[in-house]
Design an enzyme around this catalytic site. Structure first.
Site, PDB file in Angstrom:
ATOM      1  N   ASP A   1       0.824  -1.205   0.000  1.00  0.00           N
ATOM      2  CA  ASP A   1       0.000   0.000   0.000  1.00  0.00           C
ATOM      3  C   ASP A   1       0.862   1.261   0.000  1.00  0.00           C
ATOM      4  O   ASP A   1       1.956   1.286   0.570  1.00  0.00           O
ATOM      5  CB  ASP A   1      -0.899   0.037   1.237  1.00  0.00           C
ATOM      6  N   ARG A   2       0.333   2.320  -0.599  1.00  0.00           N
ATOM      7  CA  ARG A   2       1.021   3.614  -0.591  1.00  0.00           C
ATOM      8  C   ARG A   2       1.357   4.031   0.840  1.00  0.00           C
ATOM      9  O   ARG A   2       2.443   4.558   1.115  1.00  0.00           O
ATOM     10  CB  ARG A   2       0.129   4.680  -1.241  1.00  0.00           C
TER      11      ARG A   2
END
Length: 344
Positions: A171-172
């Protein structure tokens, strides 16, 4: 850290500033742009500086009184291993692993405003190799590895300067270790290991409450009813299996630091499964409890999402050796954990 948060609905989804105005109901265009210019607008806990950013149902818009941390760039990326076949890197929180295919035609200037790990690595590798085409092992030495110099790709085909091929993503909002392949043969060799669940993926996270050792098994659903991915124990529901092995590492007053070993690697897997159990991750603005249940307020003061890809291990596509890399929590998280340990 006073903030106002809006969960984007299907009706409000679209360009980020337009979505913010729909959610707020009172902001003018100039006020919305000023929030972005002052780094006070975030999406899912990460600063947003791109007016072209599109948000979807379930995303969380956040307006803060003080600026978000600056956008991570090339200087925040570390190469842990580099040879002709693979590159292993440490991704900072707030950086995309790989840019969305629909955004790859952006101008170079726009990409550099919020670079992906793939793009930053391409530049860092070119600087290291000096455009000479010579390739050798770089960076720290992983567990179980012998130094490999001049390692050639299968068939003698060398990787190009920008030829990074995605194998997996995180995930970012998550920090930690990723691997990219530099040849198609290496990419397939690594992907097969991920598919066979033989890759070691160990994450660290922190949740409210006291959690015990257990294995989480559920099935992912693409939309749990509010636009977000979710999970269910109903095996008759169509979806992908999710399996996570959870072990408590440290217990603080009101919180537990967990080790999570992934058997499968679905999008948002750890965040979804723990949230559905009533243990949403500290710093997670998106998943705050089971769908349809009470929202679990986050009073932890975490500086970001408390989720970190701490260890990655796989068989090297060239040497076939089993290698692994470990990475401690980022410094900001370590300071926060120290405060938790002292009950602050």
């Amino acid at each position: 850290m006073t903030a106002v948060r809006y969960t984007v609905t299907a009706e409000a989804a679209g360009a980020v500033l337009a979505a913010l105005r729909r959610c707020d109901g009172q902001l003018t265009w100039n006020q919305a742009r000023r929030l972005m210019h002052e780094l006070r607008l975030g999406v899912n806990g990460i600063v947003c500086i791109d007016e072209g950013r599109r948000v979807q149902a379930g995303d969380v818009l956040e307006v803060r009184q003080r600026p978000f941390p600056p956008v991570p760039g090339d200087e925040d990326v570390r190469i842990l291993w580099l040879d002709a076949l693979v590159v292993v890197a440490a991704k900072p929180a707030g950086m995309l692993s790989v840019r969305h295919p629909g955004d790859r035609d952006w101008s170079e200037e726009r990409k550099r405003q919020q670079p992906s790990l793939e793009e930053s690595l391409g530049r860092l590798i070119r600087r290291r190799e000096g455009g000479s085409g010579a390739v050798e092992r770089r960076g720290g030495r992983p567990s179980g590895a012998r130094t490999q110099r001049g390692l050639a790709a299968p068939g003698g085909v060398a990787a190009t300067d920008s030829g990074l091929l995605a194998v997996h993503r995180i995930d970012r909002e998550t920090s930690g270790i990723l691997v990219f392949a530099r040849t198609e043969e290496s990419q397939q060799f690594l992907i097969h290991q991920f598919a066979a669940h033989t890759v070691l993926r160990r994450y660290l996270c922190v949740v409210p409450g006291q959690m015990s050792m257990q294995t989480l098994r559920s099935r992912q659903v693409r939309d749990r009813g509010d636009g977000l991915r979710g999970s269910t124990d109903d095996q008759s529901v169509e979806g992908l299996d999710m399996v996570t092995h959870v072990k408590p590492l440290r217990r603080f007053e009101g919180y537990t630091e967990l080790e999570c070993r992934l058997e499968t690697g679905r999008t948002n897997q750890i965040r979804i499964q723990l949230s559905e159990l009533g243990y949403p991750l500290c710093g997670d603005v998106k998943y705050r409890g089971p769908f349809g249940g009470a929202v679990v307020e986050d009073t932890s003061g975490a500086p970001g999402l408390a989720l970190h890809a701490a260890e990655l291990g796989f068989r090297h596509p060239g040497t076939k050796e089993q290698l692994s890399w470990q990475l401690p929590w980022p410094s900001g998280m370590l300071r926060w954990l120290d405060r938790l340990s002292r009950g602050q």
